[in-house]
Design a protein around this motif. Structure first.
Motif, mmCIF file in Angstrom:
data_model
loop_
_atom_site.group_PDB
_atom_site.id
_atom_site.type_symbol
_atom_site.label_atom_id
_atom_site.label_comp_id
_atom_site.label_asym_id
_atom_site.label_seq_id
_atom_site.Cartn_x
_atom_site.Cartn_y
_atom_site.Cartn_z
ATOM 1 N N ALA A 7 14.546 -52.717 -28.163
ATOM 2 C CA ALA A 7 14.885 -51.312 -28.394
ATOM 3 C C ALA A 7 13.861 -50.366 -27.772
ATOM 4 C CB ALA A 7 14.984 -51.046 -29.897
ATOM 5 N N ASN A 8 12.732 -50.920 -27.359
ATOM 6 C CA ASN A 8 11.593 -50.111 -26.944
ATOM 7 C C ASN A 8 10.999 -50.676 -25.648
ATOM 8 O OD1 ASN A 8 9.773 -47.987 -27.474
ATOM 9 N ND2 ASN A 8 8.327 -49.369 -28.458
ATOM 10 N N SER A 9 11.874 -51.057 -24.722
ATOM 11 C CA SER A 9 11.464 -51.852 -23.559
ATOM 12 C C SER A 9 10.395 -51.175 -22.706
ATOM 13 C CB SER A 9 12.685 -52.187 -22.697
ATOM 14 O OG SER A 9 13.336 -51.006 -22.271
ATOM 15 N N GLU A 10 10.516 -49.876 -22.492
ATOM 16 C CA GLU A 10 9.551 -49.176 -21.626
ATOM 17 C C GLU A 10 8.155 -49.173 -22.237
ATOM 18 O OE1 GLU A 10 8.904 -44.726 -19.698
ATOM 19 O OE2 GLU A 10 10.945 -45.413 -20.165
ATOM 20 N N ASN A 11 8.084 -48.873 -23.523
ATOM 21 C CA ASN A 11 6.777 -48.847 -24.174
ATOM 22 C C ASN A 11 6.223 -50.250 -24.400
ATOM 23 O OD1 ASN A 11 6.196 -46.086 -24.401
ATOM 24 N ND2 ASN A 11 7.551 -45.879 -26.166
#
Length: 502
Positions: free
Chosen positions: A134-138
């Motif tokens: 859900a938070n791939s970039e971070n």
């Protein structure tokens, strides 16, 4: 904001829901899910957990590995506050002895403060799959921060492992020489000239030889011999290097026929040099930086040592910082190339000229040695005549950081840095008090009694003092046999090493 709300699972455990509507944990039994999760994790001394959520997985890791430290990471304080305010269990988990929370912003600093390779052998990044999806970039950002931080920490550990024993021994021996009170007045109306040993120093000396009496000259140890060979007597000399090679910087020192030179030694400086200088003059000052034993000694006797920023590893910045501490508002730095210029690594007349000339033969001359020095690591091109390395470039960045942090304006022209203080801190003198070495020894001996142990999760200053020696001992054992002792054994060995010199 990563989370939108919380919902109860079928067993009434509260779980956070991502902004896209998906839950972070199982909607049926998040505790059972956490138990299955922890079965896939290998034992480690230190865990970095990507994603906090309701913390069920963190709690299970702590239960399975109670001696391990856990640093759990969330995106920002916004997410952390949401979890703390909506899931009661989070505050309980965060208050556990070995568990720490951080955000992406403060993660590198927290990891640097918590993860000590001398204490923890293994570190593991643990991914909570739902959080990273859900938070791939971070998550990708966290992985990059983790890699970079470990690289920097490993570099620092390698330095400690290489110098830990030497530094500790030098500090304990050098402290004996702070044995009388001294007062030093500096002509702060002059410009302080910091002399480093880079190739551009040759031209500087040629062009400014007749004007040098206008400066208060502070030579770095590497440049000291270059100046004396040019019949230039510096006003002060700064030495930080603890290695025996430092003796070469001072081999012709007292041919100058001057007893007015002030010698400034970092406490980690080579003791053979310190002993020889201190037996011939009383004009010397000791400084301390970030080594834990130095800090301990400075706290023990606050007016016996001058704090100087030498953590960058280059004596040039340490000398600049000393000029600031002495009250000089204008500083010129010559020979600080942080590069190899025109095929030269040092100015003419350095200690390397002597060493390489002495060792040359028909198939390996002086130039061969200088070439090996310059090409020992990868070169990075600056321009047609100038190359640098990763280490030299890090020194340049460290100087720029020092300038930024110390309110100095800086111009660079004529191959020199010209510094001017934005705020002038005028000082009348530097007064050095006597260091009570016998009382210090009694304190050390009482601290390191036979029952001294280390709580890994709650390190005290007396524990941290041992870490550089422990780093050295661990490296030695790995090189000799590849087998590491129990941590408690290293504590005893490091403690006994320190007691040997007190």
């Amino acid at each position: 904001m990563l989370y939108s709300n919380t919902i109860p699972a079928k067993n009434n455990q509260i779980i956070p829901v991502f902004y896209d509507g998906r839950p972070m944990h199982s909607k049926y039994d998040p505790l059972r899910e956490a138990e299955n999760f922890v079965q896939t994790i290998k034992k480690s001394d230190f865990f970095v957990v990507a994603g906090i959520g309701a913390g069920y997985h963190i709690k299970k890791i702590s239960e399975k590995f109670p001696e391990s430290v856990i640093l759990a990471v969330e995106n920002s304080n916004l997410e952390l506050d949401f979890l703390r305010n909506n899931i009661s269990e989070i505050k309980t988990i965060e208050n556990q002895k070995n568990i720490y929370f951080s955000t992406l912003t403060d993660f590198p600093e927290k990891l640097k403060n918590l993860y000590v390779p001398a204490v923890y052998d293994k570190i593991n990044l643990v991914e909570h799959k739902a959080w990273s999806t859900a938070n791939s970039e971070n998550y990708s950002r966290l992985v990059e921060l983790f890699k970079n931080s470990i690289r920097d920490i490993s570099s620092d550990f390698s330095t400690q492992a290489h110098f830990g024993k030497l530094w500790t021994r030098n500090i304990l021996q050098n402290l004996k020489h702070i044995n009388n009170e001294k007062k030093f007045n500096f002509p702060i109306n002059k410009t302080a000239l910091i002399v480093a040993a880079g190739p551009s120093l040759d031209n500087f000396l040629h062009n400014h030889l007749e004007k040098l009496n206008e400066y208060y000259i502070i030579a770095t140890d590497t440049a000291h011999k270059i100046l004396t060979r040019n019949k230039i007597i510096p006003d002060a000399v700064f030495s930080v290097d603890g290695q025996s090679i430092s003796t070469n910087h001072f081999s012709n020192d007292f041919s100058c026929k001057s007893n007015n030179i002030i010698y400034i030694f970092e406490l980690t400086a080579n003791h053979s040099v310190v002993k020889r200088i201190c037996n011939k003059t009383k004009n010397y000052i000791f400084t301390f930086s970030s080594h834990p034993l130095e800090v301990f000694a400075a706290n023990f006797s606050k007016d016996s040592l001058i704090h100087i920023d030498s953590k960058s590893g280059t004596v040039t910045i340490a000398a600049i910082d000393f000029a600031k501490s002495a009250g000089f508002s204008k500083i010129v730095v010559a020979g600080a190339d942080f590069a190899y210029s025109n095929g030269k690594s040092y100015a003419k007349g350095s200690y390397l000229d002597d060493l390489y000339l002495k060792d040359q033969n028909k198939t390996h001359n002086q130039e061969t040695s200088y070439s090996q020095l310059m090409y020992r690591t990868k070169l990075m091109k600056i321009d047609q005549t100038k190359y640098t390395t990763e280490t030299l470039n890090s020194y340049r960045i460290a100087l720029e950081t020092w300038l930024k942090n110390n309110n100095y304006d800086a111009d660079f022209f004529d191959n020199c840095y010209h510094l001017s203080a934005k705020i002038t801190d005028k000082k009348n003198a530097i007064v050095i008090k006597t260091f009570n070495y016998s009382s210090f020894v009694n304190t050390i001996n009482s601290v390191y009694s036979d029952n001294h142990t280390i709580d890994k999760a709650n390190l005290k200053i007396s524990d941290i003092i041992l870490l550089p020696v422990i780093a050295y001992l661990k490296k030695r054992d790995m090189e000799l046999s590849g087998n590491l002792k129990f941590f408690e054994d290293y504590v005893k060995l490091a403690r006994n090493f320190i007691l040997r010199y007190t």
